[in-house]
Design an enzyme around this catalytic site. Structure first.
Site, PDB file in Angstrom:
ATOM      1  N   CYS A   2       0.839  -1.189   0.000  1.00 42.66           N
ATOM      2  CA  CYS A   2       0.000   0.000   0.000  1.00 42.66           C
ATOM      3  C   CYS A   2       0.880   1.247   0.000  1.00 42.66           C
ATOM      4  CB  CYS A   2      -0.933   0.128   1.203  1.00 42.66           C
ATOM      5  SG  CYS A   2      -2.007  -1.290   1.467  1.00 42.66           S
ATOM      6  N   TRP A  75      -3.022  -2.549  -1.608  1.00 40.23           N
ATOM      7  CA  TRP A  75      -2.747  -3.944  -1.960  1.00 40.23           C
ATOM      8  C   TRP A  75      -3.420  -4.743  -0.865  1.00 40.23           C
ATOM      9  CZ3 TRP A  75      -0.265  -8.269   0.058  1.00 40.23           C
ATOM     10  CH2 TRP A  75       0.075  -9.257  -0.872  1.00 40.23           C
ATOM     11  N   ASN A 101      -1.252   1.526   6.078  1.00 38.60           N
ATOM     12  CA  ASN A 101      -0.470   0.524   5.359  1.00 38.60           C
ATOM     13  C   ASN A 101       0.017  -0.473   6.405  1.00 38.60           C
ATOM     14  OD1 ASN A 101       1.443  -0.908   3.888  1.00 38.60           O
ATOM     15  ND2 ASN A 101       2.932   0.771   3.888  1.00 38.60           N
ATOM     16  N   GLY A 102      -0.365  -1.742   6.256  1.00 33.23           N
ATOM     17  CA  GLY A 102       0.081  -2.739   7.235  1.00 33.23           C
ATOM     18  C   GLY A 102      -1.057  -3.662   7.634  1.00 33.23           C
ATOM     19  N   GLU A 488      16.266 -16.422 -12.265  1.00 36.18           N
ATOM     20  CA  GLU A 488      15.826 -15.033 -12.371  1.00 36.18           C
ATOM     21  C   GLU A 488      15.084 -14.806 -13.696  1.00 36.18           C
ATOM     22  OE1 GLU A 488      15.400 -12.652 -10.474  1.00 36.18           O
ATOM     23  OE2 GLU A 488      15.437 -10.838 -11.696  1.00 36.18           O
ATOM     24  N   HIS A 511      16.748 -35.132 -14.208  1.00 36.74           N
ATOM     25  CA  HIS A 511      16.125 -35.730 -13.027  1.00 36.74           C
ATOM     26  C   HIS A 511      14.643 -35.363 -12.925  1.00 36.74           C
ATOM     27  CE1 HIS A 511      20.010 -37.112 -11.685  1.00 36.74           C
ATOM     28  NE2 HIS A 511      20.485 -35.896 -11.932  1.00 36.74           N
ATOM     29  N   LYS A 610       5.564  -3.755  -5.151  1.00 37.30           N
ATOM     30  CA  LYS A 610       7.007  -3.537  -5.167  1.00 37.30           C
ATOM     31  C   LYS A 610       7.650  -3.835  -3.824  1.00 37.30           C
ATOM     32  CE  LYS A 610      10.725  -2.204  -7.247  1.00 37.30           C
ATOM     33  NZ  LYS A 610      11.240  -3.260  -8.157  1.00 37.30           N
TER      34      LYS A 610
END
Ligand code: F6R
Length: 615
Positions: A2, A75, A101-102, A488, A511, A610
């Site tokens: 957020c 978010w 936020n949290g 990556e 494998h 992010k």
């Protein structure tokens, strides 16, 4: 996650907060909202969707006049993304407005208590519980907003960065922080608050970063007063001068931040070298390391913790530390490390890698390692971030702001820093010859140029992307130093194109993953010159004989793999241990182009954020 923004001052607040939200949207983007206060009426508008959807809604229905405003981009954690769960949230009386936020972990028990006391709730969020708890304290204790926030926060368990105001106090914002970042920008009779400094960088270079368990009362004409939430003691504010500039946080002619950031890598790596790599003089000087070098040299081992791309950078570092400095290294997902019972002693050095410097799991891993007596070293990009403050010492990557959610320049600059550290330790320990050390320095110095050359394959990579954009699966293979690069590459493709991709050490293919190979399966193989080259060639043969399609990243001039692969992408010749810095580039570009061709939201892929400040 957020993003939160607030303004109190003499200007119209709405445009400032709206622009700030757009800059913070990388932190979360499933819903957004703003509350504007003109001293008489509060105008609150919120919606599921992005900040542009909010902007449109406000245009249609909300007056925007007022010199105080707070805004939020979300978010979701508690409650699905919808209009009602979006922030800001009102208290029951309509007098208090909050953004958060949290996560408030004990929200359920507080909510039940408040319901018994007659409070009702419109949303499923923990945030609405918090604002009503604050309101309840005001009523019960007959205190002002600041005091009520403090009392309420002493009752909650969890993480927060909050901004709250009271209709009865048009000249005041109250903010507080625990576990989520919060910066206060200081202007002339105006104040900004935000999750990072990007929303206010064109207005002021002076900022205060609140520490955990601190709160501040910000008064329009009187300034900022900071206190400890627990014991009410006053805190002398530490004002930082910001280095950020506006250009760094805009797209600069590219269609997406991600592409801008991919192209910034030559200069980002140079910035990471600046003052640290003096190749001509045979010197490496890493500020945060110099005073602690013996801790590294005498360490039993180095444990590297991180998440996602930062964890991949840690894997590359494992190869280079062991190879050059002969120090045993273990690399762990921070999220696993923190929840098991790791054996860590004061003879261990823990390196925490994090672009944002805010990742909750990495932060928790740091705290755990510190509690066991280890020396903890940070490799962060965001200056002043929580992790950079929480570690004993560390090195900034200096990549500049990374706004695209998919990490690109952060990865290569993390590897750059870790390589400098490994080389420095190798020279101090005497595990590298004078000659080899100097060769490495010169080769490192050439990396920005080589990255530039690798970027020149962009059009060719775009044409390959067109061929494979509809593939359902991808396999990425690499050996040694390029095994983490394969991981990556697969992660980049997954997160921005939503195509399933797996990265594997090439030798492990037989494998299991070899069963997946058929004429539909593109296999990206990193087959640059290295000690493993012949073995990788054999792996390519194994794939070819099962009709797999090979996209190979090869060293310029390679003919063997060229004759076997369906598509080749060349990168400049580079010593094996430095190849991840160049082989990563084509994989970033391939993911980017596939995602663009599929019309994905490259900078803000679905479900991601992010900065992952939840656990
Ligand atoms: C992938 C990506 C994430 C981050 C991870 C850790 O492109 O960006 O996997 O690498 O969330 O974030 P930081 O490095 O900020 O701790």
């Amino acid at each position: 996650m957020c993003g939160i923004v607030g303004y109190i001052g003499h200007r119209e607040a709405y445009p400032i907060v709206l622009k700030g939200l757009k800059r913070l949207e990388y932190r979360g983007y499933d819903s957004a909202g703003i509350a504007i206060y003109d001293g008489k009426e509060i105008q609150l508008c919120k919606t599921k969707g992005k900040v542009v959807d909010l902007e449109q809604k406000i245009k249609e229905e909300t007056p925007t006049s007022g010199t105080l405003a707070i805004g939020h981009t979300r978010w979701a954690t508690h409650g699905i993304p919808n209009d009602i769960n979006s922030h800001p949230h009102y208290s029951n009386s309509g007098n208090l407005v909050i953004i958060h936020n949290g996560i408030i972990e004990n929200y359920d028990s507080i909510k039940k208590e408040l319901i018994k006391r007659g409070y009702h709730f419109h949303s499923d969020t923990d945030t609405e519980v918090l604002v009503n708890l604050i309101e309840d304290v005001i009523k019960k204790e007959k205190v002002k907003l600041g005091k009520a926030v403090q009392i309420a926060l002493n009752q909650v368990v969890g993480a927060y960065a909050i901004v709250v105001f009271d209709k009865a106090k048009p000249n005041e914002l109250v903010v507080a922080k625990l576990g989520s970042p919060l910066a206060i920008g200081l202007g002339e009779n105006e104040f900004f608050v935000a999750s990072d400094a990007s929303p206010f960088i064109e207005y002021t270079n002076n900022a205060i970063y609140l520490e955990d368990e601190e709160m501040a009362v910000i008064r329009r004409h009187k300034g900022v007063k900071i206190r400890k939430i627990k014991d009410d003691s006053l805190v002398e504010p530490y004002i930082q001068e910001l280095q950020l500039n506006l250009e760094q946080i805009e797209k600069g002619g590219f269609d997406h931040f991600m592409m801008k950031e991919i192209y910034e890598q030559p200069s980002a790596i140079k910035d990471t070298f600046r003052g640290r790599l003096l190749a001509d003089q045979g010197i490496i000087k890493v500020g945060g390391l110099e005073d602690h070098i013996q801790k590294f040299v005498n360490a039993n081992r180095i444990v590297i913790v991180g998440c996602g791309t930062s964890w991949h950078a840690g894997l590359v570092a494992e190869y280079i530390f062991e190879d050059l400095a002969r120090i045993p290294v273990e690399v762990e997902y921070a999220s696993e490390f923190r929840y098991r019972n790791p054996i860590i002693t004061e003879k261990d050095v823990v390196i925490a890698i994090s672009q944002s410097g805010e990742t909750a799991d990495t932060l928790a891993a740091i705290k755990l390692a510190k509690s066991k007596g280890a020396f903890v070293y940070g490799v962060c990009n965001v200056v002043g971030s929580t992790i950079s403050r929480e570690t004993h010492s560390g090195t900034y990557t200096h990549a500049g702001p990374e706004i695209g959610v998919a990490s690109t320049k952060a990865f290569t600059t993390q590897i750059t820093v870790l390589t400098l550290i490994a080389l420095k330790l190798a020279s101090v320990k005497g595990t590298i010859s004078f000659r080899d050390y100097n060769i490495y320095l010169r080769e490192l110095d050439l990396i920005p140029k080589r990255v530039e050359i690798a970027l020149k394959s962009n059009d060719h990579i775009k044409s390959i992307a067109k061929i494979f954009k509809d593939a359902k699966n991808f396999l990425y293979l690499g050996r040694g130093y390029n095994f983490p690069v394969a991981l990556e590459g697969a992660l980049k493709l997954k997160e921005i194109s939503y195509i399933h991709a797996e990265g594997y050490p090439a030798a492990e293919m037989k494998h299991g993953p070899i069963a997946l190979i058929d004429e539909e399966m593109p296999v990206v193989v990193i087959a640059v010159n290295s000690n493993h080259y012949d073995k990788v060639v054999s792996n390519i043969q194994e794939i070819k004989s099962r009709k797999g399609i090979i996209i190979a990243v090869v060293t310029k001039g390679d003919t063997t793999v060229r004759n076997m692969a369906d598509y080749v992408i060349e990168v400049p010749e580079t010593p094996e241990s430095l190849t991840p810095l160049v082989t990563t580039i084509p994989l970033q570009l391939l993911s980017y182009h596939i995602a663009v061709l599929l019309d994905r939201n490259v900078d803000q892929p679905r479900n991601l954020a992010k900065s992952v400040t939840v656990e």
